[in-house]
Design a protein around this motif. Structure first.
Motif, PDB file in Angstrom:
ATOM      1  N   LYS A  31      11.140  44.294  -3.245  1.00  0.00           N
ATOM      2  CA  LYS A  31      11.765  44.347  -4.632  1.00  0.00           C
ATOM      3  C   LYS A  31      13.383  43.919  -4.387  1.00  0.00           C
ATOM      4  N   LYS A  32      13.735  43.086  -5.274  1.00  0.00           N
ATOM      5  CA  LYS A  32      15.198  42.838  -4.874  1.00  0.00           C
ATOM      6  C   LYS A  32      16.200  44.211  -5.276  1.00  0.00           C
ATOM      7  N   ASP A  33      15.836  44.901  -6.117  1.00  0.00           N
ATOM      8  CA  ASP A  33      16.730  46.310  -6.214  1.00  0.00           C
ATOM      9  C   ASP A  33      16.233  47.522  -5.252  1.00  0.00           C
ATOM     10  N   ASN A  58      19.011  39.014   1.283  1.00  0.00           N
ATOM     11  CA  ASN A  58      18.860  38.512   0.304  1.00  0.00           C
ATOM     12  C   ASN A  58      18.585  36.717   0.262  1.00  0.00           C
ATOM     13  N   MET A  59      17.424  36.249   0.122  1.00  0.00           N
ATOM     14  CA  MET A  59      17.360  35.028   0.357  1.00  0.00           C
ATOM     15  C   MET A  59      17.589  34.267  -1.060  1.00  0.00           C
ATOM     16  N   ARG A  60      18.502  33.306  -1.014  1.00  0.00           N
ATOM     17  CA  ARG A  60      18.572  32.595  -2.265  1.00  0.00           C
ATOM     18  C   ARG A  60      17.454  31.689  -2.507  1.00  0.00           C
ATOM     19  N   GLY A  61      17.014  31.321  -3.692  1.00  0.00           N
ATOM     20  CA  GLY A  61      16.152  30.281  -3.993  1.00  0.00           C
ATOM     21  C   GLY A  61      16.663  28.929  -3.783  1.00  0.00           C
ATOM     22  N   ARG A  73      13.620  27.491  -7.261  1.00  0.00           N
ATOM     23  CA  ARG A  73      12.785  28.488  -6.710  1.00  0.00           C
ATOM     24  C   ARG A  73      13.477  30.047  -6.934  1.00  0.00           C
ATOM     25  N   PRO A  74      12.592  30.842  -7.199  1.00  0.00           N
ATOM     26  CA  PRO A  74      13.348  32.146  -7.283  1.00  0.00           C
ATOM     27  C   PRO A  74      13.811  32.819  -6.112  1.00  0.00           C
ATOM     28  N   SER A  75      14.902  33.557  -6.249  1.00  0.00           N
ATOM     29  CA  SER A  75      15.365  34.336  -5.127  1.00  0.00           C
ATOM     30  C   SER A  75      14.481  35.576  -5.012  1.00  0.00           C
TER      31      SER A  75
END
Length: 96
Positions: A31-33, A58-61, A73-75
């Protein structure tokens, strides 16, 4: 309440991550958080292993095009988990 199954989304299976499994490094989409402590506790609880270190990214979309239409695309967040030397290995494909 802390739910470890909501922190870890899935294992990330690529050529690089499969070669790192020999060095007891495992890659997960999380999860991102989620922070490093939550990821460590979730992996230890789900797989019954001891975690030595957690690295997160954190991978940027990416922006993608289909003709003149532009989309994104989603991050997402990636976690590289390193296990201790005396810990057991994680088996992703044991039911196959």
């Amino acid at each position: 309440m802390f739910d470890p199954y909501s922190v870890i989304t899935r294992p990330l299976v690529t050529e690089q991550s499969m070669s790192d499994m020999g060095e007891k490094k495992y890659v997960f989409v999380v999860k991102k958080d989620a922070n490093k402590t939550e990821i460590k506790n979730a992996v230890e609880k789900i797989f019954s292993v001891k975690v030595r270190k957690v690295n997160t990214m954190n991978m940027r979309g990416k922006t993608k095009r289909m003709g003149r239409h532009v989309g994104k695309r989603p991050s997402w967040k990636k976690a590289i988990v390193m296990l201790t030397e005396d810990s057991n290995e994680i088996e992703f494909f044991e039911g196959v």
